[in-house]
Motif scaffolding. Structure first.
Motif, PDB file in Angstrom:
ATOM      1  N   TYR A 439       0.833  -1.213   0.000  1.00 11.55           N
ATOM      2  CA  TYR A 439       0.000   0.000   0.000  1.00 11.55           C
ATOM      3  C   TYR A 439       0.863   1.257   0.000  1.00 11.55           C
ATOM      4  O   TYR A 439       0.462   2.298  -0.539  1.00 11.55           O
ATOM      5  N   SER A 442       2.284   1.545  -3.748  1.00 10.64           N
ATOM      6  CA  SER A 442       1.255   1.951  -4.706  1.00 10.64           C
ATOM      7  C   SER A 442       0.813   3.391  -4.505  1.00 10.64           C
ATOM      8  O   SER A 442       0.468   4.078  -5.477  1.00 10.64           O
ATOM      9  N   ASP A 516      -3.484  -1.010  -8.337  1.00  9.48           N
ATOM     10  CA  ASP A 516      -4.182  -2.199  -7.839  1.00  9.48           C
ATOM     11  C   ASP A 516      -3.323  -3.450  -8.024  1.00  9.48           C
ATOM     12  O   ASP A 516      -3.312  -4.340  -7.157  1.00  9.48           O
ATOM     13  N   MET A 517      -2.610  -3.531  -9.139  1.00  6.99           N
ATOM     14  CA  MET A 517      -1.746  -4.679  -9.381  1.00  6.99           C
ATOM     15  C   MET A 517      -0.593  -4.740  -8.382  1.00  6.99           C
ATOM     16  O   MET A 517      -0.175  -5.809  -7.945  1.00  6.99           O
ATOM     17  N   MET A 519      -0.785  -3.633  -5.343  1.00  5.35           N
ATOM     18  CA  MET A 519      -1.402  -4.099  -4.094  1.00  5.35           C
ATOM     19  C   MET A 519      -1.517  -5.622  -4.075  1.00  5.35           C
ATOM     20  O   MET A 519      -1.408  -6.261  -3.028  1.00  5.35           O
ATOM     21  N   ARG A 520      -1.712  -6.232  -5.267  1.00  4.48           N
ATOM     22  CA  ARG A 520      -1.810  -7.694  -5.358  1.00  4.48           C
ATOM     23  C   ARG A 520      -0.451  -8.351  -5.528  1.00  4.48           C
ATOM     24  O   ARG A 520      -0.370  -9.549  -5.749  1.00  4.48           O
ATOM     25  N   ARG A 521       0.611  -7.558  -5.487  1.00  3.90           N
ATOM     26  CA  ARG A 521       1.985  -8.043  -5.662  1.00  3.90           C
ATOM     27  C   ARG A 521       2.179  -8.703  -7.029  1.00  3.90           C
ATOM     28  O   ARG A 521       2.822  -9.748  -7.163  1.00  3.90           O
ATOM     29  N   ALA A 522       1.647  -8.090  -8.055  1.00  5.24           N
ATOM     30  CA  ALA A 522       1.838  -8.605  -9.414  1.00  5.24           C
ATOM     31  C   ALA A 522       3.306  -8.489  -9.803  1.00  5.24           C
ATOM     32  O   ALA A 522       4.020  -7.591  -9.343  1.00  5.24           O
TER      33      ALA A 522
END
Length: 564
Positions: A439, A442, A516-517, A519-522
């Protein structure tokens, strides 16, 4: 007739130009024609041609001449290096009062010092005839045929037999490092590196030889040094240790230091690293020109579309802007140019750097000092108390520095920094790998600029050609019949076909989907695909392709630094 009068007579300069140059010459003490060239009032080739016409002296192109070794051996190396002249041709004997006298043609760039040629007549027993060569051609020829520091190495080889056999190895090294010949040899090696536009000097010890290499335009090239240098490896390293204030007796541990040099009115900062290796100590010197002119982003090669987006990013009031790429890719130069673009009386900017490479007017710059605990994170914590608007951190290397940068951005500061990643999309996963929470990453990063440096085609040997489709990358858009450019190789570019470098850029703008990606650890590949699909990312190689189509660089060079 003096050189000023000759140039005036040939209409190459005006009387006002001559007066200005004479006034400048009084303070510099250099030769008048060198002053005129340095002031940009005349070209070196114009000076040479004017002298040639005035004194009816032939001009020679040393790059095109084939000169036998026995002709070069007619003059001692010391004279060649000291007087910058070389024998180029044996001439038919001259009939004199006492019989025939052999004749020798000497190439020089300074025909005005007659005492030199009187000395050559005595040394060689020959009648001397002069020919003119351009100074840069003469310097390159001497370097190629005699080697860097050739006369000094010859002198050292003669003196080596005079050394004291009872002296210990460390005492011998220290004594040799203070000898005038070794001092001169090291100065010549460094001076040649600077004159060749090298960014790094590598001195590498092997079992039976010492290799010196210069990194020029990002590529290592062997320096032309006589094999006699092999015997003086320890003395050279010891001299460099003395110059950089290292412990000359310590040969078991790595050491770092710094040297400041002045050459041709410019100041250079040399960062020195010495590491013990199998057959001696290896040395690498990074050369930084402290007097270099700070270039603008457009001059660095940033294309208009990326420059417009980057301008928007650097005008933001807060957030983190990262510049990524490998060592030596020009990241710091881009950050300096970006700072210089936004700095004003209304903005306070503070930097923490290691080292301070450029001095930027109106920016408070802090030098990292690890010996007293002044690293990037400590410097960043301290400067936040100085009420800055813009902060530049030389490099984010660890979690502590990364978290401090994030906190600074979240408290209303614009933070510039560099990061070592292969591409722009890899910056966010790299921050996560350091331990920064998703967070925070990002919400703080506003943009990532990845860059490399490509070599530019040499303007002196540039040629156009029609490429074969088989030689082009699959994703390179090329119209039938469209010509590309390449360099054929000449003395100006050391036969590489390239001279100078420009930046190639890749800019990733942070958008809500990308946040957002994160945050998802892409991973980096997923982020790159999303950014490409949405038009928020261009690729390094595509900018390189544009520069190749514009004739600035070659496809081979683009593929060398940014493969698909």
């Amino acid at each position: 007739m003096g050189i000023g009068a000759i140039l005036l007579e040939h209409g190459l300069i005006s009387a006002d130009d001559l007066d200005r140059a004479l006034a400048e010459q009084k303070s510099s003490g250099e030769r008048l024609d060198k002053t005129l060239i340095r002031m940009g009032l005349v070209e070196p080739s114009q000076v040479t041609r004017a002298i040639s016409e005035q004194f009816d002296l032939p001009m020679v192109d040393l790059a095109e001449m084939v000169i036998e070794d026995d002709v070069l051996a007619c003059i001692p190396r010391q004279i060649v290096f000291r007087q910058q002249c070389v024998p180029v041709e044996r001439l038919p004997a001259i009939k004199g009062v006492t019989g025939s006298v052999p004749a020798l043609r000497i190439a020089t760039c300074d025909p005005f010092d007659h005492s030199v040629f009187d000395e050559l007549r005595l040394l060689t027993g020959c009648h001397i005839e002069l020919a003119l060569a351009e100074e840069e051609d003469l310097r390159q020829f001497i370097r190629a045929r005699y080697g860097v520091g050739g006369d000094t190495l010859e002198e050292l080889s003669r003196d080596i037999s005079d050394s004291d056999p009872e002296r210990s190895e460390s005492e011998s090294d220290e004594a040799a490092a203070h000898e005038a010949s070794v001092i001169r040899l090291v100065n010549e090696l460094l001076g040649e590196a600077i004159a060749s536009r090298a960014t790094d000097v590598h001195i590498e010890p092997y079992e039976h030889r010492l290799i010196v290499r210069y990194r020029i335009d990002g590529v290592l090239q062997r320096a032309n040094v006589s094999s006699a240098i092999n015997r003086f490896a320890s003395a050279i390293v010891s001299r460099i240790k003395i110059m950089s204030s290292m412990n000359i007796a310590e040969k078991r541990k790595p050491q770092d230091g710094r040297i400041t040099l002045k050459r041709s009115g410019q100041s250079f900062d040399l960062r020195v690293s010495i590491i013990p290796m199998l057959f001696g100590e290896g040395v690498v010197l990074r050369i930084l020109n402290k007097s270099a002119v700070l270039l603008g982003l457009d001059e660095l090669g940033m294309p208009g579309a990326i420059l417009e987006r980057w301008d928007t990013a650097i005008s933001k009031p807060h957030g983190i802007l990262l510049v990524t790429g490998p060592t030596g890719s020009g990241k710091s130069t881009t950050l300096y140019a970006s700072l210089n673009r936004i700095i004003s009386d209304e903005i306070k900017a503070i930097t923490v750097e290691d080292p301070v490479e450029y001095h930027v007017q109106g920016v408070n710059q802090i030098q990292v000092n690890h010996k007293v605990g002044m690293d990037f994170s400590a410097g960043l914590r301290a400067i936040l108390r100085h009420d800055p608007d813009v902060i530049m951190i030389g490099e984010i290397r660890d979690r502590e520095t990364a978290e401090a940068a994030v906190q600074a951005s979240l408290t209303g500061h614009l933070v510039f920094s560099t990061l070592h990643t292969n591409d722009a999309a890899g910056a966010m996963p790299r921050m996560l790998d350091m331990g920064v929470e998703p967070y925070l990453v990002s919400s703080s990063i506003e943009g990532v600029l990845a860059q490399r440096l490509v070599r530019c085609i040499c303007e002196h040997c540039r040629e156009e050609y029609s490429p074969s489709p088989a030689d082009l990358p699959e994703d390179f858009e090329h119209s039938p019949g469209q010509m590309l450019a390449r360099g054929g190789g000449c003395r100006q570019c050391f036969n590489t076909g390239y001279r100078g470098r420009k930046g190639v850029y890749e800019l990733l703008r942070m958008t809500e989907p990308i946040r957002d990606m994160v945050m998802r650890r892409a991973n980096a590949s997923e982020i790159a695909r999303e950014a490409l699909a949405s038009g928020d990312l261009n690729l390094l190689r595509h900018d390189g392709y544009d520069k190749a189509r514009a004739g600035m660089t070659t496809i081979d060079e683009v593929m060398r630094i940014a493969r698909a």
